[in-house]
Design a protein around this motif. Structure first.
Motif, PDB file in Angstrom:
ATOM      1  N   ILE A  24       0.521  -1.256   0.135  1.00 38.56           N
ATOM      2  CA  ILE A  24      -0.120  -0.074   0.086  1.00 38.56           C
ATOM      3  C   ILE A  24       0.748   1.365   0.027  1.00 38.56           C
ATOM      4  CG2 ILE A  24      -2.001  -1.054   1.087  1.00 38.56           C
ATOM      5  CD1 ILE A  24      -0.967   0.187   3.756  1.00 38.56           C
ATOM      6  N   GLU A  25       2.040   1.173   0.413  1.00 37.40           N
ATOM      7  CA  GLU A  25       3.024   2.491   0.314  1.00 37.40           C
ATOM      8  C   GLU A  25       3.126   2.974  -0.966  1.00 37.40           C
ATOM      9  OE1 GLU A  25       6.887   1.618   1.833  1.00 37.40           O
ATOM     10  OE2 GLU A  25       7.585   0.276   0.197  1.00 37.40           O
ATOM     11  N   ALA A  26       2.714   2.155  -2.038  1.00 37.93           N
ATOM     12  CA  ALA A  26       2.884   2.633  -3.681  1.00 37.93           C
ATOM     13  C   ALA A  26       1.526   3.328  -3.916  1.00 37.93           C
ATOM     14  CB  ALA A  26       3.254   1.413  -4.271  1.00 37.93           C
ATOM     15  N   PHE A  27       0.534   3.022  -3.136  1.00 37.80           N
ATOM     16  CA  PHE A  27      -0.783   3.802  -3.721  1.00 37.80           C
ATOM     17  C   PHE A  27      -1.399   4.651  -2.813  1.00 37.80           C
ATOM     18  CE2 PHE A  27      -0.181  -0.581  -5.222  1.00 37.80           C
ATOM     19  CZ  PHE A  27      -0.810  -0.470  -6.401  1.00 37.80           C
ATOM     20  N   ALA A  28      -1.406   6.046  -3.466  1.00 38.91           N
ATOM     21  CA  ALA A  28      -1.959   7.325  -2.666  1.00 38.91           C
ATOM     22  C   ALA A  28      -3.325   6.950  -2.084  1.00 38.91           C
ATOM     23  CB  ALA A  28      -1.925   8.240  -3.444  1.00 38.91           C
ATOM     24  N   ASP A  29      -4.254   6.072  -2.726  1.00 36.24           N
ATOM     25  CA  ASP A  29      -5.475   5.786  -2.062  1.00 36.24           C
ATOM     26  C   ASP A  29      -5.633   4.543  -1.267  1.00 36.24           C
ATOM     27  OD1 ASP A  29      -5.105   4.632  -4.689  1.00 36.24           O
ATOM     28  OD2 ASP A  29      -7.168   4.947  -5.459  1.00 36.24           O
ATOM     29  N   GLY A  30      -4.384   3.854  -0.936  1.00 35.39           N
ATOM     30  CA  GLY A  30      -4.443   2.678  -0.101  1.00 35.39           C
ATOM     31  C   GLY A  30      -4.873   1.597  -0.899  1.00 35.39           C
ATOM     32  N   GLU A  31      -6.082   0.790  -0.041  1.00 34.81           N
ATOM     33  CA  GLU A  31      -6.414  -0.812  -0.450  1.00 34.81           C
ATOM     34  C   GLU A  31      -7.326  -0.301  -1.668  1.00 34.81           C
ATOM     35  OE1 GLU A  31      -7.938  -3.700   2.345  1.00 34.81           O
ATOM     36  OE2 GLU A  31      -7.374  -2.247   3.865  1.00 34.81           O
ATOM     37  N   ALA A  32      -8.089   0.538  -1.741  1.00 32.67           N
ATOM     38  CA  ALA A  32      -8.728   0.886  -3.087  1.00 32.67           C
ATOM     39  C   ALA A  32      -7.926   1.034  -4.390  1.00 32.67           C
ATOM     40  CB  ALA A  32      -9.608   2.353  -2.928  1.00 32.67           C
ATOM     41  N   GLY A  33      -6.756   1.351  -4.334  1.00 32.93           N
ATOM     42  CA  GLY A  33      -5.887   1.487  -5.187  1.00 32.93           C
ATOM     43  C   GLY A  33      -5.380   0.114  -5.500  1.00 32.93           C
ATOM     44  N   VAL A  34      -4.987  -0.534  -4.435  1.00 28.27           N
ATOM     45  CA  VAL A  34      -4.415  -1.891  -4.755  1.00 28.27           C
ATOM     46  C   VAL A  34      -5.682  -2.740  -5.269  1.00 28.27           C
ATOM     47  CG1 VAL A  34      -4.032  -4.256  -3.371  1.00 28.27           C
ATOM     48  CG2 VAL A  34      -2.849  -1.892  -2.644  1.00 28.27           C
ATOM     49  N   ALA A  35      -7.015  -2.598  -4.833  1.00 29.70           N
ATOM     50  CA  ALA A  35      -8.000  -3.356  -5.616  1.00 29.70           C
ATOM     51  C   ALA A  35      -8.047  -2.874  -7.111  1.00 29.70           C
ATOM     52  CB  ALA A  35      -9.329  -2.887  -4.725  1.00 29.70           C
ATOM     53  N   ALA A  36      -8.057  -1.499  -7.256  1.00 29.23           N
ATOM     54  CA  ALA A  36      -8.171  -1.359  -8.886  1.00 29.23           C
ATOM     55  C   ALA A  36      -6.813  -1.931  -9.598  1.00 29.23           C
ATOM     56  CB  ALA A  36      -8.096   0.160  -8.800  1.00 29.23           C
ATOM     57  N   GLU A  37      -5.953  -1.899  -9.110  1.00 28.38           N
ATOM     58  CA  GLU A  37      -4.821  -2.482  -9.760  1.00 28.38           C
ATOM     59  C   GLU A  37      -4.954  -4.089  -9.770  1.00 28.38           C
ATOM     60  OE1 GLU A  37      -0.997  -2.990 -11.637  1.00 28.38           O
ATOM     61  OE2 GLU A  37      -2.289  -1.344 -11.244  1.00 28.38           O
ATOM     62  N   LYS A  38      -5.244  -4.698  -8.949  1.00 31.40           N
ATOM     63  CA  LYS A  38      -5.485  -6.038  -8.949  1.00 31.40           C
ATOM     64  C   LYS A  38      -6.636  -6.547  -9.992  1.00 31.40           C
ATOM     65  CE  LYS A  38      -2.671  -7.678  -5.747  1.00 31.40           C
ATOM     66  NZ  LYS A  38      -1.456  -8.417  -6.213  1.00 31.40           N
ATOM     67  N   ALA A  39      -7.800  -5.698  -9.924  1.00 31.37           N
ATOM     68  CA  ALA A  39      -8.862  -5.950 -11.184  1.00 31.37           C
ATOM     69  C   ALA A  39      -8.408  -5.795 -12.338  1.00 31.37           C
ATOM     70  CB  ALA A  39      -9.809  -4.831 -10.761  1.00 31.37           C
ATOM     71  N   SER A  40      -7.156  -4.895 -12.564  1.00 33.29           N
ATOM     72  CA  SER A  40      -6.886  -4.862 -13.970  1.00 33.29           C
ATOM     73  C   SER A  40      -6.300  -6.024 -14.800  1.00 33.29           C
ATOM     74  CB  SER A  40      -5.701  -3.844 -14.139  1.00 33.29           C
ATOM     75  OG  SER A  40      -4.406  -4.261 -13.636  1.00 33.29           O
ATOM     76  N   ILE A  41      -6.237  -7.040 -13.857  1.00 31.19           N
ATOM     77  CA  ILE A  41      -5.990  -8.479 -14.546  1.00 31.19           C
ATOM     78  C   ILE A  41      -6.699  -8.919 -15.522  1.00 31.19           C
ATOM     79  CG2 ILE A  41      -7.242  -9.780 -12.801  1.00 31.19           C
ATOM     80  CD1 ILE A  41      -4.878 -11.816 -12.974  1.00 31.19           C
ATOM     81  N   PHE A  42      -8.199  -8.425 -15.511  1.00 34.09           N
ATOM     82  CA  PHE A  42      -9.372  -8.711 -16.442  1.00 34.09           C
ATOM     83  C   PHE A  42      -9.216  -7.944 -17.935  1.00 34.09           C
ATOM     84  CE2 PHE A  42     -11.592  -8.979 -12.060  1.00 34.09           C
ATOM     85  CZ  PHE A  42     -11.314 -10.461 -12.027  1.00 34.09           C
TER      86      PHE A  42
END
Length: 466
Positions: free
Chosen positions: A192-210
């Motif tokens: 999460i240190e790489a994402f300004a919006d925390g877990e939401a940013g992590v979720a969006a990045e993970k969702a990009s697998i689709f």
């Protein structure tokens, strides 16, 4: 049957990469960028990193490399010379994908469990026919194209792990794999240190697998995560067919019960409305949902249910991810659970629940040895201190810690539960004998970079293991 054809010929490498051959034509049966891993007949890839791979070409040829991919001529053997060896690896990966057009491909990401889920899917694929998968945690900008480039021609099914450390990394790798099925195991506060919006940013990045799904691809979604709506929206946008797993009503794979037993666990679930009951060799409660994710992935990759259940029944914990050993120490035996490969708040809580459910003999304790969780940014203090709540809920007896961040947890633990704290894992490992007593069940967990594995090795060595 195994391939009788070479993995790559120099002519195929030239065609895929746009490079040109220097030296005689060659055939290769494997590929690696590490000269120390060369076996005779391999292709050596001279990548530029902290060290220039071209410096190791001579050693690779001496070890038996059949040829190399380089950016300039090298001594010792033939090579295909390209403008950029990393781009050449990517091109080779795509070429491997294209030459096996009937192969069904899966992709796995998630904050927790992606390596174990990937390998469990691979276990099912292996039983169904010629299969291929990521090894270790080869899930980044080098590991994914390397895994593709290693895919044999005869592959019928394959599964790839896709990870990230920063925004924008997953989608390009998914587009490279072009999976027919992709899953997100779960979302949590990891990197999460790489994402300004925390877990939401992590979720969006993970969702990009689709974004990389092949036409008519299947998105396997965790219906229990707080970001299930976000994942579903991303899958819809990609035009995917969506299937879900979770504990709530309406899930395609619904967990009804997870019961730990002597050699693993028993799972009761509903799969597409049909009741199923099956054994696992895994005992961690998180494997209830993991197993359903695996079943949905295997279904999407055309593996029969009976085959999938057989694979799950035999799938053992991976090294550093739950391997359990009885250690016959001189003073008395104890049980060691090695979870030292990696850690984050989600996997920590899952590990505590698993340990709390373990039976102990009379006088034995449930002991956890923890090293720092990394890459948590400005939330690190709160997340480390917050582990105390999960430890209490699991009913653990004693907590040993190592590292400056774990000192925060150490300080908030009640005195009865507070064990040793040392500045480093190496210092704690040196006192391994003081961490356990006969009859204890001991779990070791921490981020790979904080070297919890040193403690796990030291505890195992109390029984004469190395």
């Amino acid at each position: 049957m195994p391939d009788t054809q070479p993995l790559w010929t120099s002519a195929e490498i030239e065609a895929a990469t746009g490079g040109h051959l220097s030296g005689p034509a060659f055939e290769a049966n494997g590929i690696t960028y590490n000269s120390r891993e060369i076996v005779p007949g391999d292709l050596f890839l001279a990548l530029r990193g902290a060290r220039d791979g071209h410096e190791f070409a001579a050693a690779a040829f001496a070890a038996g490399a059949a040829g190399a991919i380089t950016e300039h001529a090298v001594e010792g053997g033939p090579s295909v010379i390209t403008a950029d060896t990393l781009r050449a690896l990517e091109a080779l990966g795509v070429a491997a994908r294209e030459r096996s057009p009937k192969a069904r491909r899966g992709a796995v990401t998630g904050s927790v469990g992606k390596t174990s889920v990937t390998q469990a899917v691979k276990a099912g694929l292996d039983l169904a026919g010629p299969a291929h998968a990521s090894i270790k945690s080869y899930n980044n900008h080098i590991g994914v194209p390397l895994t593709l480039a290693r895919m044999p021609r005869s592959t019928e099914r394959a599964v790839f792990e896709i990870g990230m450390n920063a925004p924008g990394e997953i989608a390009p790798l998914s587009r490279m794999v072009r999976p027919h099925a992709a899953c997100v195991t779960t979302i949590g506060p990891v990197h999460i240190e790489a994402f300004a919006d925390g877990e939401a940013g992590v979720a969006a990045e993970k969702a990009s697998i689709f974004e990389g799904l092949a036409p008519d691809g299947v998105a396997v979604l965790n219906g229990d995560t707080a970001f299930s709506v976000l994942l579903d929206a991303a899958a819809r946008k990609a035009g995917a067919r969506r299937v879900t797993f979770g504990t709530g009503a309406g899930q395609d794979a619904r967990l009804i019960d997870f019961e730990p037993v002597a050699q693993g666990a028993r799972v009761k679930a509903e799969l597409f409305g049909k009741a199923i009951d099956f054994p696992l060799s895994q005992s961690g409660p998180h494997w209830g949902l993991n197993s359903l994710c695996v079943l949905l992935m295997l279904d999407a990759l055309d593996v029969p249910l009976a085959t999938a259940l057989s694979a799950l029944a035999d799938f053992q914990p991976l090294a550093g991810r739950g391997q359990t050993t009885a250690v016959a120490a001189p003073g008395g035996a104890f049980t060691l659970i090695d979870e030292s490969y990696n850690a984050n708040p989600l996997s920590m809580a899952a590990g505590f629940r698993s340990l709390g459910a373990k039976p102990v003999s009379a006088g034995g304790r449930r002991v956890v040895v923890l090293s720092d969780m990394l890459e948590l940014g400005d939330q690190s203090r709160t997340l480390h201190e917050g582990l105390a709540t999960a430890i209490d809920a699991a009913g653990l007896d004693l907590v040993h810690t190592a590292g400056p961040e774990m000192k925060r947890l150490h300080d908030v633990l009640p005195s009865a539960r507070r064990g040793l704290w040392r500045e480093t894992s190496a210092e704690l490992a040196a006192e391994a004998a003081a961490l356990v007593a006969p009859g204890d069940v001991v779990m070791v967990k921490g981020s790979n970079g904080s070297k919890a594995s040193l403690v796990a090795k030291a505890l195992a060595a109390l029984g004469g293991a190395s």
